[in-house]
Write an enzyme that holds these catalytic residues in place. Structure first.
Site, PDB file in Angstrom:
ATOM      1  N   GLY A  48      44.433  44.913  40.071  1.00 30.64           N
ATOM      2  CA  GLY A  48      44.152  46.326  39.881  1.00 30.64           C
ATOM      3  C   GLY A  48      43.881  47.134  41.124  1.00 30.64           C
ATOM      4  N   GLU A 102      37.397  47.158  45.034  1.00 27.62           N
ATOM      5  CA  GLU A 102      37.603  46.965  43.602  1.00 27.62           C
ATOM      6  C   GLU A 102      38.085  48.271  42.985  1.00 27.62           C
ATOM      7  OE1 GLU A 102      38.440  45.154  41.288  1.00 27.62           O
ATOM      8  OE2 GLU A 102      36.695  44.066  40.564  1.00 27.62           O
ATOM      9  N   ASP A 103      38.999  48.174  42.032  1.00 34.63           N
ATOM     10  CA  ASP A 103      39.479  49.375  41.360  1.00 34.63           C
ATOM     11  C   ASP A 103      38.419  49.958  40.447  1.00 34.63           C
ATOM     12  OD1 ASP A 103      39.683  47.199  39.642  1.00 34.63           O
ATOM     13  OD2 ASP A 103      41.597  47.785  38.791  1.00 34.63           O
ATOM     14  N   ASP A 106      32.877  47.677  35.946  1.00 41.77           N
ATOM     15  CA  ASP A 106      32.298  47.991  34.641  1.00 41.77           C
ATOM     16  C   ASP A 106      31.168  47.005  34.357  1.00 41.77           C
ATOM     17  OD1 ASP A 106      34.092  45.861  34.010  1.00 41.77           O
ATOM     18  OD2 ASP A 106      35.479  47.212  33.035  1.00 41.77           O
ATOM     19  N   PHE A 155      38.171  52.713  27.828  1.00 43.35           N
ATOM     20  CA  PHE A 155      39.217  51.839  28.355  1.00 43.35           C
ATOM     21  C   PHE A 155      40.259  52.731  29.009  1.00 43.35           C
ATOM     22  CE2 PHE A 155      43.237  49.562  28.209  1.00 43.35           C
ATOM     23  CZ  PHE A 155      42.868  48.416  28.890  1.00 43.35           C
ATOM     24  N   ASP A 162      45.545  48.396  34.182  1.00 41.27           N
ATOM     25  CA  ASP A 162      46.608  48.107  33.218  1.00 41.27           C
ATOM     26  C   ASP A 162      46.095  47.831  31.814  1.00 41.27           C
ATOM     27  OD1 ASP A 162      47.100  44.705  32.773  1.00 41.27           O
ATOM     28  OD2 ASP A 162      45.500  45.467  34.040  1.00 41.27           O
ATOM     29  N   ARG A 168      50.123  50.197  35.415  1.00 42.57           N
ATOM     30  CA  ARG A 168      49.624  50.177  36.799  1.00 42.57           C
ATOM     31  C   ARG A 168      50.318  51.214  37.682  1.00 42.57           C
ATOM     32  NH1 ARG A 168      46.328  45.733  37.404  1.00 42.57           N
ATOM     33  NH2 ARG A 168      46.847  43.878  36.205  1.00 42.57           N
TER      34      ARG A 168
END
Length: 177
Positions: A48, A102-103, A106, A155, A162, A168
């Site tokens: 990601g 990091e993308d 969470d 989400f 993705d 993506r």
């Protein structure tokens, strides 16, 4: 509002590309001030984070290195709670300053797993940069040094994120409807 369909799910636009790029520029400016004299090794957490890492690296104004690890924790639209290492750390990290890229953070499980591994490898210090942060989903006690955008616990897909491998390539970020 622009909507898209990926496999069996509908998504609507949540964060436009311009806002993403502005957030990355903000992170880069802080990193340029904070880490310029630390010779950090930037570690992109695949898959990601590849788009975030590439755009961020273009804005770093000091000599630096980047490496990649490939981890997986999502199945469909939810975190499995388990981190699978698909491509691990392969550099000598002893005594290095590391910046994890990091993308999205969470639950924090992936970042926590990475920092534990890095500490076991003898790194000097660890900084964490994330494009997106979901504070309502956080389950681990981690310190994030650079946050681009705080988002609700939706989400999302796009800009590297993705749904079962799809989405993506989208320049914007979409949330599930």
């Amino acid at each position: 509002m622009k909507t898209i369909r990926l496999l069996d799910k509908e998504f609507e636009i949540s964060i436009e590309a311009e806002k993403i790029q502005a957030a990355i520029a903000k992170i880069a400016n802080k990193i340029n001030m904070d880490l310029k004299d630390k010779n950090p090794l930037m570690i992109c957490i695949l898959n990601g984070s590849f788009m975030f890492s590439a755009d961020l690296m273009k804005l770093i104004d000091f000599p630096c290195q980047i490496s990649f690890v490939k981890l997986a924790s999502y199945e469909g639209t939810s975190s499995s709670g388990q981190v699978k290492e698909l491509l691990g750390f392969n550099e000598d990290l002893k005594g290095r300053t590391v910046l994890l890229l990091e993308d999205i953070v969470d639950s924090g499980v992936t970042v926590s797993n990475c920092t534990d591994q890095l500490n076991n490898l003898g790194v000097k210090e660890i900084f964490i940069a994330t494009l997106l942060f979901k504070p309502a989903a956080l389950k681990k006690d981690i310190k994030i040094d650079y946050v681009g955008i705080e988002i609700p616990n939706d989400f999302i897909v796009g800009y590297g994120l993705d749904y079962n491998g799809y989405g993506r390539n989208l320049p914007d970020i979409y949330k599930i409807t």
